[in-house]
Design an enzyme around this catalytic site. Structure first.
Site, PDB file in Angstrom:
ATOM      1  CG  HIS A 150      -1.679   1.278   1.391  1.00  0.00           C
ATOM      2  ND1 HIS A 150      -2.344   1.865   0.344  1.00  0.00           N
ATOM      3  CD2 HIS A 150      -1.903   2.076   2.467  1.00  0.00           C
ATOM      4  CE1 HIS A 150      -2.947   2.967   0.764  1.00  0.00           C
ATOM      5  NE2 HIS A 150      -2.692   3.123   2.053  1.00  0.00           N
ATOM      6  CG  ASP A 174       4.837  -4.216 -21.749  1.00  0.00           C
ATOM      7  OD1 ASP A 174       4.441  -4.994 -22.622  1.00  0.00           O
ATOM      8  OD2 ASP A 174       5.748  -3.374 -21.934  1.00  0.00           O
ATOM      9  CG  HIS A 218      -6.942   5.489   0.982  1.00  0.00           C
ATOM     10  ND1 HIS A 218      -7.468   4.842   2.069  1.00  0.00           N
ATOM     11  CD2 HIS A 218      -5.608   5.529   1.189  1.00  0.00           C
ATOM     12  CE1 HIS A 218      -6.479   4.519   2.898  1.00  0.00           C
ATOM     13  NE2 HIS A 218      -5.351   4.924   2.379  1.00  0.00           N
ATOM     14  CG  HIS A 232      -0.959   7.540   0.919  1.00  0.00           C
ATOM     15  ND1 HIS A 232      -1.804   8.398   1.587  1.00  0.00           N
ATOM     16  CD2 HIS A 232      -1.245   6.305   1.402  1.00  0.00           C
ATOM     17  CE1 HIS A 232      -2.557   7.708   2.429  1.00  0.00           C
ATOM     18  NE2 HIS A 232      -2.223   6.442   2.352  1.00  0.00           N
ATOM     19  CE1 TYR A 247      10.663  -7.306 -21.921  1.00  0.00           C
ATOM     20  CE2 TYR A 247      10.663  -8.368 -19.765  1.00  0.00           C
ATOM     21  CZ  TYR A 247      10.987  -7.282 -20.569  1.00  0.00           C
ATOM     22  OH  TYR A 247      11.638  -6.209 -20.038  1.00  0.00           O
TER      23      TYR A 247
END
Lengths: 234, 234, 234, 234
Positions: free
Chosen positions: A96, A121, A172, A98, A230
């Site tokens: 998580h 991608d 958020h 910000h 790839y």
């Protein structure tokens, strides 16, 4: 089988990598990792800057009852992580942040359209945004409800969670995930790059169309599909 | 009780932290700290780059009569700091910067709306902007009047100064404060992050609405309310 | 004649320079160099971060049949590079990035107008953008077709490839080239600067006109024309 | 009296400071300094990156006839510098950059309005932009004509050149000056900060008004007027 000490080391390293990549400032973010065998997740302690955490500070939390081991409080977002591990299949690490651009999209209440191959991608479609939480959900078990709306939104996509390893929590900021904590950090970094690029694209053309399905599929599949070509063969 | 030498050390360190965080360039900013017991504030000398100041260079200013000790002139903004310490309760440190995004809001004459939880975690409402100074105030004791309009604006909010630890001086730039100089620097850093995120949010949606009161209150209170559960227990 | 080991060293150094200049994140880019005498190109291996590559990891690819030497897979974009070396005259090094501003233009589907002398110093006209690939081209030999649309677009300009050493692949990102790998990296850096400057110009004036032909020609020619007087005589 | 070797040292240091401050990339800029007593200016050689120059590489140019000493060619912008030293009173150092935000204003063909005190602290009014050069001026002695249009524009302001130590060359980028090379570099850094802040201000409010004359004068004069009270007494 990874030992608990090793997992604490991986999670602490992933938290520090988040800070080094400029994705978190101060303590505005966290990384966790899971050990299904031991029935625990390992997560950053609350309020400690990501860039400074050590393996010894990591908090071990029981998946069954949320009880913690160790002297420090886990991240206040721990209930969100717990829900996501339960509801999203194959996820071994959660991040998580910000981060600046992804949070701007979350604040504007907009999903991130797939405007190019950098996005294609890594994410199999637009990066989704959750519905607003109700006042009752906010007043109740807020962090758990945050996990529920993420899982709800990913569920609506009808694809595997690891094919869309990110969601924006409305008003958020982003959550990302991966097969392990390091992959979740990589997805957080990629999401921020994609969010910035899409933001700059809209400034050039507010009506920019998303890329076509054939191009998007080709790019996602050359990295992630069954015939992926790839990278190096492991 | 903190010694005066210790306070000078904290204030010098806070000035250097401001430069290291990229919040000031050259000498465009300053930090002060207060010792109520001694009846003095300690502040950066005028015109010296924040990143280079030493504890010995700090200027000690009497709260009663503004008379200074030491050979260097205090920051030209000292009268602003003096007013704020007198008028804002609980404030132990004050920061002034011309940080890029917060100053852009100040120049545009707009308060910063609360668009998300990053903002709500730190500021109990939109970050306010002062009214324009009158020509008489500008021609008079300009720096003192600057402090007065900040205190006037914060007073209008009807909340404790530490719950809204920032204000934008119109056509100028931000002032922030905290319980001590380090906290005031943290609030200056957070304000800049919030200002940039809000600026990018408006670019995506010029009519973006502020977040709801329930979500804002939940976030502010989980960090700052009586039942705060963020961070470690001290 | 440069030895193959020297070329591998130059290409590895150019890949690392790309990362150091902030033009690539993780493995989102690649540099190659050519040896016409040996009938090979040397390119970064797939999936390895540009900032970490060593000369020993470089992959040598035959220009005739695309067969590789060494244990690692070449960049998945190798077929694009092969086409460009065949079709663009005088090119000795090629760079591909997803650099932030140039990719935003590619995603918005717009060529970069020449708004000033920074641009005119390096590119003889607007930086072109390719047409969209057809679904058949995407489903077919996608990376080769990408090279073909770049070469097609450069061909339409009717000027030497080294006078327009860059193109934007629509919905994707930039390719640049030069007489050698280092020059191609320099052009990638300049393109990103020019792309950012043009992006900020449009924000100030969405109808900003391109600069006049006399000024553009004067600047390009003082660096690149037959009477060039910029830099030192070699 | 400063020796020629000392002046070369100051000019080389100012060129390196320009690179360290992120104001120039590669060789897109230059700094010069003047010695009226010796009848020469000292300037960066052409095409050498600013960040790498040494005092020994500096080129000494006669003010009278433009003849140079030393083995390297002077900056191709030398004729612009020569005109400015002749036409702008009190100038001892000159800087040219293509810094990102100031150049965006130059490319958009707009002067930079004074939106706040950061600007007013350093520039006595909006930062002016030159008129377009005519095709004849471009085809003729282009670099000299560039100096002429800058001097022409500053002359129109009717104030001392050191009170407006910057101008934008339309479709090109900024020139700044000061009493010596270091002050000119400081003004280039401040101009870029002011240009970025004004750019962000317009994004928030495209019709943002400039600040009032009383506030602008107060700020400029507290740093530069006869009763200046900013900084330390020398």
């Amino acid at each position: 089988m990874t030992s608990l000490a090793e997992l604490c080391g991986h999670v602490a390293a992933a938290n520090r990598a988040l800070a080094e990549a400029g994705l978190v400032t101060l303590s505005f973010g966290n990384v966790s990792g899971i050990s299904h065998d031991r029935g625990v997740l390992v997560i950053k302690p609350s309020g400690i800057p990501c860039g400074e955490v050590t393996p010894e500070q990591m908090v071990v939390v029981s998946l069954r009852d949320g009880i913690t081991e160790g002297g420090l409080r886990p991240s206040s977002d721990t209930p969100t992580h717990l829900v996501l591990y339960r509801r999203l299949e194959g996820v071994g690490g959660i991040v998580h942040t910000h981060s600046p651009f992804a949070s701007a999209w979350a604040q504007a209440g907009r999903e991130i359209p797939c405007f190019g191959t950098t996005h294609a991608d890594h994410f199999a479609g637009p990066v989704p945004i959750t519905r607003p939480l109700t006042d009752a959900e906010i007043a109740g078990d807020y962090e758990r409800e945050t996990g529920e709306v993420i899982a709800e939104r990913i569920g609506e996509l009808g694809i595997e969670a690891l094919r869309m390893p990110a969601a924006l929590v409305r008003s958020h900021g982003p959550f990302t995930w991966g097969a392990d904590p390091a992959e979740a950090v990589g997805n957080a970094a990629t999401l921020e790059i994609v969010a910035a690029m899409a933001w700059r694209t809209l400034a050039l053309d507010p009506g920019a169309p998303p890329i076509g399905g054939a191009l998007a599929a080709r790019h996602f599949n050359r990295k992630h599909g069954p015939g992926a070509y790839y990278g190096q063969q492991v």
